[in-house]
Design an enzyme around this catalytic site. Structure first.
Site, PDB file in Angstrom:
ATOM      1  N   CYS A   1       0.806  -1.209   0.000  1.00 13.89           N
ATOM      2  CA  CYS A   1       0.000   0.000   0.000  1.00 13.89           C
ATOM      3  C   CYS A   1       0.852   1.277   0.000  1.00 13.89           C
ATOM      4  O   CYS A   1       0.898   2.003  -0.983  1.00 13.89           O
ATOM      5  CB  CYS A   1      -0.884  -0.039   1.239  1.00 13.89           C
ATOM      6  SG  CYS A   1      -2.586   0.299   0.898  1.00 13.89           S
TER       7      CYS A   1
HETATM    8  N1  LIG Z   1      -3.153  -4.835   2.385  1.00 14.99           N
HETATM    9  C1  LIG Z   1      -3.464  -3.629   2.795  1.00 14.99           C
HETATM   10  O1  LIG Z   1      -3.144  -3.244   3.910  1.00 14.99           O
HETATM   11  C2  LIG Z   1      -4.280  -2.686   1.927  1.00 14.99           C
HETATM   12  C3  LIG Z   1      -4.910  -1.609   2.538  1.00 14.99           C
HETATM   13  C4  LIG Z   1      -5.694  -0.765   1.779  1.00 14.99           C
HETATM   14  C5  LIG Z   1      -5.800  -0.980   0.404  1.00 14.99           C
HETATM   15  N2  LIG Z   1      -5.148  -2.015  -0.193  1.00 14.99           N
HETATM   16  C6  LIG Z   1      -5.338  -2.201  -1.632  1.00 14.99           C
HETATM   17  O2  LIG Z   1      -6.328  -3.222  -1.807  1.00 14.99           O
HETATM   18  C7  LIG Z   1      -6.035  -3.995  -2.962  1.00 14.99           C
HETATM   19  C8  LIG Z   1      -5.943  -5.463  -2.593  1.00 14.99           C
HETATM   20  O3  LIG Z   1      -4.834  -5.637  -1.714  1.00 14.99           O
HETATM   21  P1  LIG Z   1      -4.642  -6.912  -0.798  1.00 14.99           P
HETATM   22  O4  LIG Z   1      -3.590  -6.543   0.196  1.00 14.99           O
HETATM   23  O5  LIG Z   1      -5.945  -7.428  -0.321  1.00 14.99           O
HETATM   24  O6  LIG Z   1      -4.056  -7.953  -1.854  1.00 14.99           O
HETATM   25  P2  LIG Z   1      -3.775  -9.506  -1.588  1.00 14.99           P
HETATM   26  O7  LIG Z   1      -2.634  -9.868  -2.474  1.00 14.99           O
HETATM   27  O8  LIG Z   1      -3.707  -9.781  -0.122  1.00 14.99           O
HETATM   28  O9  LIG Z   1      -5.094 -10.236  -2.102  1.00 14.99           O
HETATM   29  C9  LIG Z   1      -5.541 -10.191  -3.412  1.00 14.99           C
HETATM   30  C10 LIG Z   1      -6.298 -11.491  -3.691  1.00 14.99           C
HETATM   31  O10 LIG Z   1      -6.885 -11.357  -4.984  1.00 14.99           O
HETATM   32  C11 LIG Z   1      -6.815 -12.611  -5.631  1.00 14.99           C
HETATM   33  N3  LIG Z   1      -6.973 -12.351  -7.057  1.00 14.99           N
HETATM   34  C12 LIG Z   1      -6.107 -11.757  -7.903  1.00 14.99           C
HETATM   35  N4  LIG Z   1      -6.671 -11.653  -9.136  1.00 14.99           N
HETATM   36  C13 LIG Z   1      -7.910 -12.174  -9.053  1.00 14.99           C
HETATM   37  C14 LIG Z   1      -8.980 -12.358  -9.993  1.00 14.99           C
HETATM   38  N5  LIG Z   1      -8.881 -11.958 -11.263  1.00 14.99           N
HETATM   39  N6  LIG Z   1     -10.105 -12.964  -9.561  1.00 14.99           N
HETATM   40  C15 LIG Z   1     -10.224 -13.382  -8.288  1.00 14.99           C
HETATM   41  N7  LIG Z   1      -9.239 -13.238  -7.346  1.00 14.99           N
HETATM   42  C16 LIG Z   1      -8.110 -12.638  -7.744  1.00 14.99           C
HETATM   43  C17 LIG Z   1      -5.469 -13.162  -5.208  1.00 14.99           C
HETATM   44  O11 LIG Z   1      -5.438 -14.571  -5.345  1.00 14.99           O
HETATM   45  C18 LIG Z   1      -5.399 -12.718  -3.733  1.00 14.99           C
HETATM   46  O12 LIG Z   1      -5.910 -13.702  -2.844  1.00 14.99           O
HETATM   47  C19 LIG Z   1      -4.775  -3.403  -3.562  1.00 14.99           C
HETATM   48  O13 LIG Z   1      -5.131  -2.445  -4.527  1.00 14.99           O
HETATM   49  C20 LIG Z   1      -4.121  -2.705  -2.389  1.00 14.99           C
HETATM   50  O14 LIG Z   1      -3.295  -1.636  -2.785  1.00 14.99           O
HETATM   51  C21 LIG Z   1      -4.410  -2.892   0.549  1.00 14.99           C
END
Ligand SMILES: NC(=O)c1ccc[n+]([C@@H]2O[C@H](COP(=O)([O-])OP(=O)(O)OC[C@H]3O[C@@H](n4cnc5c(N)ncnc54)[C@H](O)[C@@H]3O)[C@@H](O)[C@H]2O)c1
Length: 449
Positions: free
Chosen positions: A278
């Site tokens: 992030c």
């Molecule tokens: N982790 C954080 O603290 C946080 C906080 C706020 C915002 N974000 C944002 O949220 C978003 C997601 O981040 P995250 O940390 O949850 O990512 P992550 O990597 O933990 O999880 C993403 C999930 O999406 C799945 N995935 C990918 N492509 C897919 C598809 N086409 N269909 C179905 N599933 C699919 C993956 O297998 C994975 O399990 C990003 O844009 C990130 O910048 C993250």
């Protein structure tokens, strides 16, 4: 009554009655807590993820995120309100679709929207009239309207008329016990009035407060503003640390005292650099988009560079302190790194500064081991595949005393710092954990760096 109005009214009614069926696409650190929170608010919820092992673990009720209450997933699955799937056809049978897939940086350090594109393509294939699609992943201002919307409209349905489109940035803070998905206000934005009303109504049923904004791009920009603010302030406090040390002043004490001012100041503490998916990513999206529209973000860019260089600076400092205090050259030194997660009390090593320090020290000829209560074994990550499989060493007096230096990179709560303070030959603290616990080893073998 127009078709668009009847689709809108019908979804509005289902949302108001908590009958709308919801799917989150992506069950990671953001999508899973969000899906559970929505199901806990009474909406039947499905989580779609490509990772079959994760889907199976979730459906088995396993606690796949360590800071969740033990039985949270089990209860949601057993109660029949929530299930996970990797079957994309399930998208056709829902009313609200939330996209929570990764948005990393490309090898050229530019926005990589490939996961968002793939998710949008899957949704477009099954898109039904009357559905509300919400992008939650971090993207640059304009991306939902110019990248996602054309994909969703590619089969003839129109946003704002046949289906509804909104953006709501995720503000999840993994490991934060004070604020959770429900209690963090949710910013919601859309380019048309119907989509705006629907997204606001939907999240009003789930979180304690919504913050409607006027457009998709505004909602997208809110997330980048929040994370760029953090990036700049982290770079600033790390810069102050170096300057104040030269002045003989402890920056941690300064920040704590400054934070007593009831207005106009927010504390940021020094550390070994930034990590996760992030904070290191969003400012790059903002800066990239600024250049794209003929503007620039030099302050953000300088902060990013300083933050990216922080692990190297810490590794260099380890070398200096080893030589100064122990007359041990870094080449051949044995260093124990405490904590490899990118932040306290989470089991996530993505873009972790601890790993960057470890690799830098090893490039300088040191031998590094690590101890992390969340990682008996180093996981496989996109950025550091070569480190996967290394084992956490046990934290006993004998083991700790065997290292030339112990470096605190991540301040996990589950570490016996008193033991470490007792026996470490040289203790290097990037997180102020010892002073914060009243454990102050003799100056000759303890340095805050
Ligand atoms: N982790 C954080 O603290 C946080 C906080 C706020 C915002 N974000 C944002 O949220 C978003 C997601 O981040 P995250 O940390 O949850 O990512 P992550 O990597 O933990 O999880 C993403 C999930 O999406 C799945 N995935 C990918 N492509 C897919 C598809 N086409 N269909 C179905 N599933 C699919 C993956 O297998 C994975 O399990 C990003 O844009 C990130 O910048 C993250």
């Amino acid at each position: 009554m127009t078709n668009a109005f009847s689709l809108f009214s019908s979804l509005k009614d289902r949302i108001a009655r908590h009958e709308a069926r919801v799917a989150t696409v992506g069950l990671g650190y953001v999508g899973l807590p969000l899906a559970l929170t929505i199901s806990e608010a009474g909406f039947p919820t499905t989580g779609l993820d490509l990772n079959e092992a994760r889907v199976a673990a979730i459906n088995a009720g396993e606690r796949v995120i360590s800071y969740f209450p033990e039985d949270r997933i089990r209860n949601a699955v057993a109660g029949g309100r929530f299930s996970a799937t990797h079957d994309r056809t399930s998208l056709a049978g829902v009313d609200v679709i939330l996209i929570c897939v990764p948005t990393p940086l490309s090898p050229r350090r530019e926005p990589d929207l490939s996961y968002v594109l793939r998710a949008a393509e899957s949704i477009a294939e099954w898109l039904q009239p009357g559905q509300l699609v919400v992008l939650e992943s971090t993207v640059w201002p304009g991306a939902t309207a110019t990248v996602v919307k054309p994909i969703l409209e590619s089969r003839g349905l129109r946003a704002g008329e046949d289906f509804f489109l909104a953006f709501s940035p995720e503000r999840e803070d993994p490991g934060n016990h004070k604020f959770d998905t429900r209690s963090i206000p949710k910013v919601v934005g859309a380019d048309d009035a119907r989509s705006r009303e629907l997204i606001d109504l939907f999240y009003s049923q789930i979180v304690t407060k919504t913050v409607p904004v006027s457009s998709l791009a505004t909602a997208e920009a809110v997330k980048l503003a929040e994370n760029s603010f953090r990036t700049v302030n982290i770079a600033l406090v790390n810069e102050m640390k170096v300057a104040m040390e030269a002045m003989g002043v402890d920056v941690w004490e300064v920040v704590q005292a400054a934070a007593t001012k009831p207005f106009g100041y927010m504390p940021f503490f020094p550390g070994p650099g930034i990590g996760g998916d992030c904070i290191p990513v969003s400012p790059a999206y903002l800066s990239w988009r600024a250049k794209d529209v003929g503007s620039a973000m030099p302050i953000v860019d300088l902060a990013r560079t300083n933050n990216e260089n922080a692990p190297d600076m810490i590794a260099g400092r380890v070398a200096v302190e080893l030589s100064k205090h122990s007359r041990v050259p870094v080449t051949g030194a044995r260093v124990l790194i405490l904590g490899i997660a990118y932040k306290k009390d989470v089991e996530d090593t993505r873009v972790s500064p601890a790993l960057a320090i470890l690799k830098r020290l090893e490039a300088m000829g040191a031998t590094c081991d690590f101890h992390d209560p969340y990682f008996p074994v180093m996981p496989l990550t996109r950025d550091d595949p070569d480190l996967a499989g290394r084992r956490s060493v046990p934290l006993t007096e004998e083991v700790v005393a065997g290292y030339d230096a112990v470096l605190v990179a991540t301040d996990h709560s589950l570490v016996d710092y008193a033991l470490v303070a007792r026996v470490a030959r040289l203790l290097l603290d990037t997180r102020n954990v010892f002073a914060a616990r009243g454990l102050l080893p003799p100056a000759g073998r303890f340095v805050k760096i």
